[in-house]
Design an enzyme around this catalytic site. Sequence first.
Site, PDB file in Angstrom:
ATOM      1  N   TRP A 437       3.970 -11.138  -3.532  1.00  0.00           N
ATOM      2  CA  TRP A 437       2.306 -11.039  -3.125  1.00  0.00           C
ATOM      3  C   TRP A 437       1.842 -12.516  -2.487  1.00  0.00           C
ATOM      4  O   TRP A 437       1.026 -12.754  -1.711  1.00  0.00           O
ATOM      5  CB  TRP A 437       1.799 -10.428  -4.203  1.00  0.00           C
ATOM      6  CG  TRP A 437       0.131 -10.179  -3.426  1.00  0.00           C
ATOM      7  CD1 TRP A 437      -0.319  -9.048  -2.920  1.00  0.00           C
ATOM      8  CD2 TRP A 437      -0.878 -11.003  -3.613  1.00  0.00           C
ATOM      9  NE1 TRP A 437      -1.653  -8.971  -2.237  1.00  0.00           N
ATOM     10  CE2 TRP A 437      -2.133 -10.385  -2.974  1.00  0.00           C
ATOM     11  CE3 TRP A 437      -1.148 -12.155  -4.461  1.00  0.00           C
ATOM     12  CZ2 TRP A 437      -3.227 -11.005  -2.820  1.00  0.00           C
ATOM     13  CZ3 TRP A 437      -2.590 -13.052  -4.234  1.00  0.00           C
ATOM     14  CH2 TRP A 437      -3.328 -12.045  -3.400  1.00  0.00           C
ATOM     15  N   TYR A 441       0.742 -13.884   0.865  1.00  0.00           N
ATOM     16  CA  TYR A 441      -0.606 -14.069   1.309  1.00  0.00           C
ATOM     17  C   TYR A 441      -0.924 -15.371   1.955  1.00  0.00           C
ATOM     18  O   TYR A 441      -1.714 -15.706   2.684  1.00  0.00           O
ATOM     19  CB  TYR A 441      -1.389 -13.798   0.022  1.00  0.00           C
ATOM     20  CG  TYR A 441      -2.822 -14.351   0.223  1.00  0.00           C
ATOM     21  CD1 TYR A 441      -3.825 -13.176   0.483  1.00  0.00           C
ATOM     22  CD2 TYR A 441      -3.360 -15.394  -0.246  1.00  0.00           C
ATOM     23  CE1 TYR A 441      -5.015 -13.403   0.797  1.00  0.00           C
ATOM     24  CE2 TYR A 441      -5.081 -15.846  -0.151  1.00  0.00           C
ATOM     25  CZ  TYR A 441      -5.798 -14.768   0.533  1.00  0.00           C
ATOM     26  OH  TYR A 441      -7.027 -14.722   0.722  1.00  0.00           O
ATOM     27  N   ASP A 457       0.461  -4.997  -2.651  1.00  0.00           N
ATOM     28  CA  ASP A 457      -1.045  -5.098  -2.729  1.00  0.00           C
ATOM     29  C   ASP A 457      -1.414  -3.915  -3.081  1.00  0.00           C
ATOM     30  O   ASP A 457      -1.344  -2.892  -2.404  1.00  0.00           O
ATOM     31  CB  ASP A 457      -1.634  -5.814  -1.440  1.00  0.00           C
ATOM     32  CG  ASP A 457      -3.203  -5.928  -1.433  1.00  0.00           C
ATOM     33  OD1 ASP A 457      -3.663  -7.096  -1.916  1.00  0.00           O
ATOM     34  OD2 ASP A 457      -4.119  -4.983  -0.977  1.00  0.00           O
TER      35      ASP A 457
END
Length: 510
Positions: A437, A441, A457
């Site tokens: 994640w 990101y 997410d």
Amino acid sequence: MSSPAPNTRHLPDPQICERARLSRDPRFDGLFFTAVRSTGIYCRPVCPAPAPKRANVDYYPSAAAAEAAGFRPCLRCRPELSPGDGAWRRGDEAVARALKLIDQGFLAERPLAELAARVHLGERQLRRLFVQRLGAAPAGVHGTRRLLFAKQLLTETSLPITEVALAAGFGSLRRFNAAFQEAYRMAPRDLRRHASDDAPAADPAQPLVLRLAYRPPYDFASMLDFLRTRALPGIEQVDARSYARTFGTAEAPGWLRVSAWPAGRDGRTHALKLELQGAAPAQLAALVGRVRRMFDLDADPDAIAAVLSADPRLRPLLRKRPGLRLPGGWDGFEVAVRAVAGQQVSVAAARTLCARIAQRHGHALPAPLAPGLTHLFPTPEALLDGDLEGAGLTPVRVLTVRGIARALLDGRVGFAPEQTLAQFVDSWSALPGIGPWTAQYLALRALGHPDAFPAGDLVLRKAVPDDGSRMATRELEARAEAWRPWRGYAVIHLWRDAAASPPGSAEDTE
């Protein structure tokens, strides 16, 4: 004038080009260029000059291709202001990664063979791909890029010509004058005289002002909303009309502001206004590139919508906000610290933590550079041994931030543009405390990668079903395959629709 037949393989359909040229459709700005054989000039599709006869017109996929064929840029529509062709200049294609390196000045001091090696291709193969895609070899693309940037500086600013040459990547004024004269058949000083009515008077106390064009539609208000909720006091200032921040080093700090360019007489100025203070000439091209990436100015909304609107969940979101862009971050390390500080906390809490870190460990400026701009964000060196627990980070997060700082300093991770998304995610996920994640990101916000997709997410997994249920990560990944290569834009639309976006929305699987 006579010229070689242009390569049309990567041009829009000729009939589309013709309609766009005649209607001056800004959606096609930068997607092709119009060259007029009777004048030897090439233009943007939005050129306000009377449209030439179709029989005198050729279309080219890039400014470099038009210049390679012997055409000169129009002084009226100014091709240097065109946004990049965002449909393929980004992402993982070798040409796209090579272009990012060229945009950073890679070929100014290095040979083509080294550029090819950086993207894992042979020199001949890379040159062939450039000619196929852009209609010009890498050296031609590099040369056109820096001359057009020089042309913008000569037209819009009062920088001395010596500084313009340095900003455009030329080692000497003599070489710059010769290259400019050969390409444009006029000396830089002659262009400066031609543009003297538009350029501001010289005043070192005033910021440098540049126009940064984009391809409409562009939802600048949503971009500012995203950045405002994350703005760090002392480092950033965001209001309803503009974004401002500090940059640079303790020895040479500067500040910038980005706002909407004032509308022209027809009310259709598709550009942002960049104000820069304290930037050395040699930094200008890199700073402009950062701003373009941060505000996603080279995106092609039509190309993105053509893919994402096939999904019934995304179609109404694209209709509601057709100009939504990827909100980038100014500096990769800064984005990484924000992401780690924001794991499993709200956006507001993450902002508070990062503000404390910045105030305690960032460089305090002797005097504000502009109202509210008092600090520089901490460097990796500053956070290696800083008291991060005192700023509110948990011991685990402290170790993660320090691990990131060490890895950046020793070169185990980085934000180099020649990386593919998979390479970037793999290298960052190898660091303790950084999982898929966070790595995705970072790719989304620090690289502006259009296909970055943090599938784990929680907000996304709840937002896609739109019925209160929650998708499994693998199910969401399978659904998103149809969104490639624009999954990052789907993320932004879904986050915006859910009125919540990370940091803070990821499950703690790291």
